[in-house]
Structures are given as C-alpha cells and as structure tokens.
Design a protein around this motif. Structure first.
Motif, short mmCIF file in Angstrom:
data_model
loop_
_atom_site.label_atom_id
_atom_site.label_comp_id
_atom_site.label_asym_id
_atom_site.label_seq_id
_atom_site.Cartn_x
_atom_site.Cartn_y
_atom_site.Cartn_z
N LEU A 142 0.84 -1.19 0.00
CA LEU A 142 0.00 0.00 0.00
C LEU A 142 0.88 1.24 0.00
O LEU A 142 1.77 1.38 0.85
N ASP A 143 0.64 2.15 -0.95
CA ASP A 143 1.36 3.41 -0.95
C ASP A 143 0.37 4.56 -1.02
O ASP A 143 -0.81 4.39 -1.28
N ASN A 144 0.88 5.76 -0.76
CA ASN A 144 0.04 6.96 -0.76
C ASN A 144 -0.31 7.41 -2.16
O ASN A 144 -1.45 7.72 -2.46
N GLY A 145 0.71 7.48 -3.04
CA GLY A 145 0.49 8.01 -4.37
C GLY A 145 0.54 9.54 -4.38
O GLY A 145 1.02 10.18 -3.45
N LEU A 146 0.07 10.13 -5.47
CA LEU A 146 0.09 11.59 -5.69
C LEU A 146 1.52 12.14 -5.65
O LEU A 146 1.73 13.32 -5.35
N GLY A 147 2.50 11.28 -5.96
CA GLY A 147 3.88 11.74 -6.04
C GLY A 147 4.58 11.85 -4.70
O GLY A 147 5.71 12.37 -4.64
N LEU A 148 3.98 11.35 -3.63
CA LEU A 148 4.61 11.47 -2.31
C LEU A 148 5.92 10.69 -2.25
O LEU A 148 6.96 11.23 -1.85
#
Length: 327
Positions: free
Chosen positions: A110-116
């Motif tokens: 699971l990752d945050n995404g949105l370039g974090l």
C-alpha cells in the motif's frame, strides 16, 4: 535516523470515545489535546512478538501513518509493516536491500500516491504482490504555481476516510473470507475520523475568516485547510527542498505581518530554523511542532494516526485562538 520500519502486533483496544462537544476557547483546545484512544499501536512496540510460524498475510505500507491506519482496519488478521521507520522523512527515502527483500515477501503493498514517494516506482518494479494506491478517489488539491498535486491528503480527517475505504477494499480483495470484519472495522474507524473533523470545525468557528491563517514550514496542510476553512501559507510546498530560501522566508514574514498571524508552526521531520526566523522577525509565537510524514514512538505525542490528527488540531487551535499583544 533509522531507515526502515519494524512490524508490530495490532491492538484491538482502539475505539475510545472522542471528547464531547467542544466549548469555546481553552476548553475546546484542552478537549482536542486530551482526547485519545486506548492502547496505541506503533512500529516498535511488538517487534519481538512475531513468531517464525506466523503465516498471516503480510501487508507492507510505505510509511508509519499508513501502517497504523491499516492495522485499525485489519485487526489481528494480517501482519502490517512499514517500509520507513518512526521519524523518517518519506519524500526522499532511499530503500535498503532489506526493504526490497521484505517487499518481495509481501502479499499486498500500500502506498500513498500523488507523487509522495518519489522512490516508489522503482521500488515496486520487481515486486510480485498486489498493489493499491490509497489516495484513489481523493479529490486532489493542486500545489499553487506548480503543475503538481499536493500528496498530503491524509492530513484531513475527511480525506482520511477515503484511505480507510481503500484499505478495507484492498484487504477484502486479499482475504475475502474476512471481508465483513474489515468492513466493520473500517466503519468504526471512519466514525472516529468524522467526529474529529467536526471537533476541529467547531473549535475554529470562533475565529473570524480573516484570522484563519495557518503558517507552516511545508505546505502539508492543504487538504486540512480546505476542509476546515483555513487559509494556508508556507515556506516551501513539498519536502523536495530541505531549507527555505531567503526569498521564501521574506514572503512569509510579509504575510504574517500583514495578517497579524499570532502563531507559526513547523513539521517534525524538517529544519525549523526558517520558521523560527519568521517568528523572531514578526513577533508571532512559534506555536509548536506538527506531525505529518511520521508517527512518533510509543512514548511520543503521536503514536497513532488519530493521535497525530488530534495533536496537530489541538496545536493549531491553541496557536490561532490564543491571541496576545504583538511587540
């Protein structure tokens, strides 16, 4: 600073009641600061509790906040580990060979995404596991003046509810037999986030609109500002740069003076010197340290995601409502 996370056993005693209806001024702030949930879970509390024979699915998250959210939804049905450890800065993290080995053994990532997580695309390349981006479905906030989206959506209890829904869906896909349990845990957790959002809105209601200016080091509070009616100012938008420039500091100084902002803040994983200079130059107080990219250890102020939100909410409200005579 440690570079990786450690596993922890989830805890079930997490559904404490959020503090009752807030009253004006200091009582509201006190309620936000003291409200808490029993039995915090952390990445270090139970590192020795796992046994070699633990055959539960392994869920790997990119940072400690996501790990804690996942544990709340998962209960004790899966093992949850964080790639980064407590106190780590997530944006520019460099995965270790051990991180890659753990990812290779994971059942779900699971990752945050949105370039974090700038490092994540390469990290996941050779990983044969399900992968879910937890900001899927979040209404994104653009970074002012840049062709990028702000990645810090979890800092709003409203957007955090989308994370919880995505976690429940991901866990149900991994383990369909326990889907009802994941859904029930997610519903309870979502109710806590919704109540916390209401507390913060109520606490800020006494502030006139032109006094709701949140000044931070990193622009990590765009989602929270949008959802509770704050105006945001910051030294830099995202932690791609660790030090503020003289021009950035001067611009924030001008803003604090013009709006007579009573307090300024900075995040725990960055250098606070620039913001303390703003406070010294303007007569504003340094209102305290806010937590964004990482939880604290079990004895720190924010051992869980809900604690992080409560701590930041209480610190912000205390700073913006306790107005004093400026020099």
């Amino acid at each position: 600073m440690p570079k990786r996370g450690s596993p922890v056993d989830p805890q079930n005693e997490r559904r404490g009641a959020i503090a009752g209806a807030a009253v004006a001024g200091a009582a509201v702030v006190l309620g936000l600061l003291l409200a808490g949930c029993a039995g915090p879970a952390t990445d270090t509390a139970a590192a020795t509790a796992r046994t070699a024979g633990d055959d539960r699915p392994l869920v790997l998250t990119t940072f400690t906040v996501l790990a804690d959210m996942t544990r709340n939804v998962a209960g004790d049905l899966v093992r949850v580990e964080s790639v980064t450890d407590v106190g780590a800065e997530i944006h520019g993290y460099e995965p270790t060979p051990e991180d890659l080995a753990r990812a290779a053994g994971a059942d779900l990532v699971l990752d945050n995404g949105l370039g974090l997580e700038a490092w994540f695309a390469q990290f996941i390349t050779d990983v044969d596991a399900q992968h879910v981006v937890l900001t899927e479905g979040v209404d994104p906030v653009p970074i002012a003046g840049e062709d990028k989206l702000n990645p810090h959506a979890w800092m709003s209890p409203v957007a955090g509810q989308t994370y919880v829904a995505n976690i429940a869906k991901a866990l149900s896909g991994l383990d369909p037999v326990n889907a009802e349990t994941y859904a029930a845990n997610a519903d309870a957790y979502t109710a806590e986030l919704d109540a916390l959002h209401g507390e913060l809105v109520d606490a800020l209601a006494s502030l006139p609109p032109d006094e709701r200016v949140l000044v931070t080091c990193e622009g990590a509070f765009s989602y929270l500002a949008r959802d509770v009616g704050l105006t945001e100012a910051y030294l830099w938008p995202v932690n791609s740069e660790r030090q503020s420039t003289p021009r950035q500091v001067a611009a924030v100084i001008d803003r604090v003076r013009a709006d007579e902002v009573p307090a300024v803040f900075c995040e725990s994983t960055v250098n606070q010197d620039g913001q303390r200079q703003v406070a010294a130059e303007t007569g504003a107080r340094f209102g305290g340290t806010l937590y964004v990219d990482s939880l604290s250890g079990p004895d720190g102020p924010v051992p869980t995601y809900l604690d992080l939100l409560r701590h930041d909410a209480g610190t912000i409200v205390a700073g913006l409502t306790a107005r004093e005579e400026r020099p």
